[in-house]
Design an enzyme around this catalytic site. Structure first.
Site, PDB file in Angstrom:
ATOM      1  N   GLN A 180       0.852  -1.185   0.000  1.00 35.73           N
ATOM      2  CA  GLN A 180       0.000   0.000   0.000  1.00 35.73           C
ATOM      3  C   GLN A 180       0.895   1.245   0.000  1.00 35.73           C
ATOM      4  OE1 GLN A 180      -0.247  -2.546   2.106  1.00 35.73           O
ATOM      5  NE2 GLN A 180      -2.192  -3.473   1.542  1.00 35.73           N
ATOM      6  N   GLN A 202      -1.353   1.150  -5.521  1.00 35.83           N
ATOM      7  CA  GLN A 202      -2.262   0.544  -4.553  1.00 35.83           C
ATOM      8  C   GLN A 202      -2.552   1.527  -3.412  1.00 35.83           C
ATOM      9  OE1 GLN A 202      -1.132  -3.357  -3.230  1.00 35.83           O
ATOM     10  NE2 GLN A 202      -2.718  -3.470  -1.664  1.00 35.83           N
ATOM     11  N   ASP A 203      -3.842   1.763  -3.155  1.00 41.47           N
ATOM     12  CA  ASP A 203      -4.274   2.652  -2.066  1.00 41.47           C
ATOM     13  C   ASP A 203      -3.756   4.082  -2.256  1.00 41.47           C
ATOM     14  OD1 ASP A 203      -5.111   0.188  -1.178  1.00 41.47           O
ATOM     15  OD2 ASP A 203      -4.580   0.535   0.899  1.00 41.47           O
ATOM     16  N   ASP A 224      -8.108  -0.586  -4.733  1.00 42.82           N
ATOM     17  CA  ASP A 224      -8.667   0.252  -3.654  1.00 42.82           C
ATOM     18  C   ASP A 224      -8.079   1.663  -3.691  1.00 42.82           C
ATOM     19  OD1 ASP A 224      -9.809  -2.161  -2.931  1.00 42.82           O
ATOM     20  OD2 ASP A 224      -8.417  -2.525  -1.290  1.00 42.82           O
ATOM     21  N   ARG A 280     -15.224  -2.321  -3.473  1.00 44.19           N
ATOM     22  CA  ARG A 280     -15.200  -3.494  -2.604  1.00 44.19           C
ATOM     23  C   ARG A 280     -15.700  -3.061  -1.232  1.00 44.19           C
ATOM     24  NH1 ARG A 280     -10.056  -6.974  -2.205  1.00 44.19           N
ATOM     25  NH2 ARG A 280      -8.987  -5.073  -1.490  1.00 44.19           N
TER      26      ARG A 280
END
Length: 363
Positions: A180, A202-203, A224, A280
């Protein structure tokens, strides 16, 4: 009276849920986030939050110039400009950032309200770093997702214009743990971003807590890449995926029916590569709405994922309204998402969703 009780219960639930260990499936201990939220609890609740009326300040009392060349500005780094302000700031301070690449981690402390950052333009005014959640911090523990952020906002009434916030960590391989890499974390109420770029993998954007407004922004990521428990409106934004496999645009963390949080995307567009879920269900009551949004063919037909917990299908609120493009078709969507009516979508598509009439009226 019932409204007040509901708000008190909501405050308690938010504090209890955010101070507990996060259950994100990465195994990384997020010690810094716990410490931050415990501090907030100890000092006596959020003084500027979605639980109280917001009163913004717009007229600047001070302007600071930041330039990579010292002879042209007051400071050569953004963090030094912020550190020059009083610990408790009560007036609007404009920090004007000249074009350049500023390689630094930046954090705005919780007591420094009313800060505006203005870049020359987002393509040429860039704040960047490359931390990941699994990188060891000074304490000898992994940084965690919370502390991986290149730029962190802990103070209310923050405004950013024409700036890129970037995490340069490379796109991790599918299934990698601890990768992340947050470009921007917003852990304060009443923050607004105009014509900014938020770039990572990511993130990317930790839309953590509070009411937030993003307009005309470009947000790039893979898994995400917009996540957290904020109450946020995204208007006219470009959301761009860079995954080579499966990814997810949102992971909203609403944990209770009482929480007034959720993400709303209005007049946006979704493009990129890979196969992308719209969201999600990180939280059991996760809430995300897309309205009048173009969706490229990268959107998977089911659209949404229950995070491996079928019980969440009964409590999440996922909806679309008059979206278009090859990925917007509702025929293959999961049965627990909604094609909203005009009446159902109305609360989500204006500034009223984030009480914008209180704190965005002059922006």
């Amino acid at each position: 009276m019932e409204l007040m009780v509901g708000k008190l219960l909501l405050l308690i639930l938010v504090l209890e849920s955010t101070t507990s260990s996060l259950s994100r499936p990465n195994g990384v201990v997020e010690i810094s986030e716990k410490a931050y939220l415990n501090w907030v609890k100890q000092v006596g609740s959020f003084k500027h939050s979605l639980f109280q009326k917001a009163t913004n300040v717009f007229a600047p009392c001070k302007t600071i110039q930041v330039n990579t060349k010292s002879r042209f500005g007051d400071f050569v780094t953004v963090q030094k400009a912020i550190d020059s302000l009083p610990i408790v700031n009560h007036c609007r301070v404009v920090i004007s950032i000249s074009a350049g690449i500023y390689r630094e981690k930046v954090e705005i402390p919780a007591t420094m309200a009313y800060i505006t950052l203005e870049g020359s333009d987002a393509d040429n005014t860039i704040i960047e770093w490359d931390d990941t959640a699994d990188r060891m911090g000074k304490s000898g523990h992994p940084l965690g997702t919370f502390a991986s952020a290149t730029f962190a906002v802990d103070a209310p009434y923050f405004i950013a214009k024409n700036i890129t916030f970037k995490n340069k960590a490379p796109l991790p391989p599918s299934g990698a743990l601890g990768k992340q890499a947050v470009a921007l974390r917003v852990s304060a109420d009443t923050a607004a971003f105009f014509s900014c770029k938020i770039v990572g993998a990511q993130d990317t954007l930790y839309d953590h807590v509070g009411r937030h407004y993003f307009k005309d922004c470009f947000i790039q990521g893979s898994v995400d890449f917009i996540f957290g428990n904020g109450l946020s409106l995204y208007e006219n934004c470009h959301l761009h995926a860079i995954t080579n496999s499966y990814g997810a645009l949102t992971a909203q963390k609403r944990e209770s029916l009482l929480e007034q949080t959720g993400f709303s995307f209005v007049n946006c567009k979704v493009t990129g590569s890979g196969a992308l879920y719209l969201g999600r269900a990180w939280g059991s009551f996760s809430r995300v709405v897309f309205a009048y949004t173009y969706m490229d063919k990268i959107i998977t037909p089911p659209g949404w994922y229950n995070w491996g917990d079928k019980n969440r299908e009964m409590t999440v609120f996922y909806g679309q309204y008059k979206c278009w493009g090859p990925g917007a078709g509702f025929g293959g969507r999961v049965s627990w998402s909604r094609e909203l009516t005009a009446a159902e979508v109305e609360p989500f598509i204006s500034l009223n969703f984030i009480d914008g009439h209180e704190w965005l009226s002059n922006l």
